[in-house]
Design a protein around this motif. Structure first.
Motif, PDB file in Angstrom:
ATOM      1  N   SER A 160      43.724  26.113  36.023  1.00 37.57           N
ATOM      2  CA  SER A 160      42.654  26.195  37.015  1.00 37.57           C
ATOM      3  C   SER A 160      41.936  24.865  37.143  1.00 37.57           C
ATOM      4  CB  SER A 160      41.652  27.290  36.626  1.00 37.57           C
ATOM      5  OG  SER A 160      42.273  28.556  36.583  1.00 37.57           O
ATOM      6  N   ASN A 174      36.873  22.232  49.903  1.00 35.25           N
ATOM      7  CA  ASN A 174      35.748  22.621  49.054  1.00 35.25           C
ATOM      8  C   ASN A 174      35.164  21.415  48.324  1.00 35.25           C
ATOM      9  OD1 ASN A 174      36.338  25.235  49.839  1.00 35.25           O
ATOM     10  ND2 ASN A 174      37.487  25.710  47.981  1.00 35.25           N
ATOM     11  N   GLU A 210      31.380  28.388  45.394  1.00 44.88           N
ATOM     12  CA  GLU A 210      31.843  29.361  44.403  1.00 44.88           C
ATOM     13  C   GLU A 210      31.424  30.784  44.741  1.00 44.88           C
ATOM     14  OE1 GLU A 210      34.176  28.470  42.679  1.00 44.88           O
ATOM     15  OE2 GLU A 210      33.860  26.373  43.182  1.00 44.88           O
ATOM     16  N   THR A 228      34.373  31.714  46.499  1.00 47.77           N
ATOM     17  CA  THR A 228      35.441  32.015  45.540  1.00 47.77           C
ATOM     18  C   THR A 228      35.302  33.432  45.000  1.00 47.77           C
ATOM     19  OG1 THR A 228      35.655  29.694  44.873  1.00 47.77           O
ATOM     20  CG2 THR A 228      36.464  31.347  43.326  1.00 47.77           C
ATOM     21  N   HIS A 236      36.616  35.786  47.571  1.00 44.81           N
ATOM     22  CA  HIS A 236      38.080  35.752  47.567  1.00 44.81           C
ATOM     23  C   HIS A 236      38.633  36.581  46.410  1.00 44.81           C
ATOM     24  CE1 HIS A 236      39.106  33.053  50.798  1.00 44.81           C
ATOM     25  NE2 HIS A 236      38.275  32.123  50.362  1.00 44.81           N
ATOM     26  N   ASN A 250      34.700  27.596  52.206  1.00 45.30           N
ATOM     27  CA  ASN A 250      35.603  28.202  51.229  1.00 45.30           C
ATOM     28  C   ASN A 250      36.304  29.432  51.801  1.00 45.30           C
ATOM     29  OD1 ASN A 250      36.964  29.050  48.949  1.00 45.30           O
ATOM     30  ND2 ASN A 250      35.207  28.888  47.603  1.00 45.30           N
ATOM     31  N   ASN A 256      39.262  28.733  53.897  1.00 41.84           N
ATOM     32  CA  ASN A 256      40.290  27.926  53.234  1.00 41.84           C
ATOM     33  C   ASN A 256      41.435  28.831  52.774  1.00 41.84           C
ATOM     34  OD1 ASN A 256      41.817  26.127  51.773  1.00 41.84           O
ATOM     35  ND2 ASN A 256      40.171  25.488  50.404  1.00 41.84           N
ATOM     36  N   VAL A 300      42.820  29.060  49.044  1.00 44.37           N
ATOM     37  CA  VAL A 300      42.171  29.864  48.003  1.00 44.37           C
ATOM     38  C   VAL A 300      42.763  31.272  47.986  1.00 44.37           C
ATOM     39  CG1 VAL A 300      39.970  30.699  47.108  1.00 44.37           C
ATOM     40  CG2 VAL A 300      40.076  28.505  48.295  1.00 44.37           C
TER      41      VAL A 300
END
Length: 206
Positions: free
Chosen positions: A11, A21, A45, A48, A51, A119, A122, A125
């Motif tokens: 990661s 991002n 985040e 994130t 997601h 994000n 995107n 992701v």
């Protein structure tokens, strides 16, 4: 535990690769200072987290099953980056009397919202959570166990990404603090940030 450590390292490597991002966080901290950079990291985040929850719920798989959806998402993200670039180039730099002060609450909320959208738009992701993350899932798990494991891996990724994003935000703000203290510096930073957004958006169409 070993697999979690391996996932954390993988990661870290993925987050370090420049993308929309990372570019957004650095450009915000470069142009608007440390607080805006930190807020943008939190916004990215937050996206994130969304997601991750969509992947656990199986909704993200519906997007990848339809290539046209990923294409639309890709161009929507590029369009939004282009919007940010034009908005930055047309914005009026702070006056000398304003100094290099931190942005007001309303501006910070916009920075946060923009970061979330950058994000969410995107597609890389989404593909990460559907293609990369499952490689670290043990075999033989029940449906509930799979979701729990995905949440754990998502939490690990979120912690790694947030830590690195905050570091980038602090670094960007520190390196350009003196430039933001002068009207000419703020003007050239706006040009540079707007150009970066437009370049990143243009790369989608090449």
């Amino acid at each position: 535990m070993t697999s979690l450590a391996g996932f954390a390292l993988a990661s870290l490597a993925l987050v370090a690769v420049p993308g929309p991002n990372l570019v957004y966080i650095i450009t915000r901290s470069v142009q608007d200072g440390r607080r805006a950079g930190l807020v943008s990291a939190l916004g990215v985040e937050t996206g994130t987290l969304v997601h991750c929850l969509l992947a656990v719920g199986g909704l993200a798989a519906l997007v990848t099953d339809h290539p046209i959806a990923l294409t639309v998402l890709r161009y929507a993200g590029a369009g939004y980056l282009a919007h940010l670039g034009v908005r930055t180039l047309l914005s009026r730099p702070a006056q000398a009397g304003d100094g290099p002060q931190q942005p007001a609450r309303g501006r910070l909320l916009r920075v946060y919202g923009d970061a979330v959208l950058v994000n969410l738009l995107n597609p890389k992701v989404i593909l990460f959570f559907l293609a990369f993350l499952p490689q670290f899932l043990p075999t033989g798990l029940s449906a509930a166990g799979t979701r729990a494991r995905m949440l754990l891996l998502g939490a690990v990724f979120l912690a790694v990404a947030l830590t690195l994003d905050l570091c980038y935000a602090l670094l960007g703000a520190a390196l350009t603090g003196r430039l933001r203290g002068t009207p000419r510096g703020r003007r050239w930073l706006s040009y540079a940030v707007g150009g970066v957004y437009l370049t990143l958006a243009a790369l989608v169409f090449t």
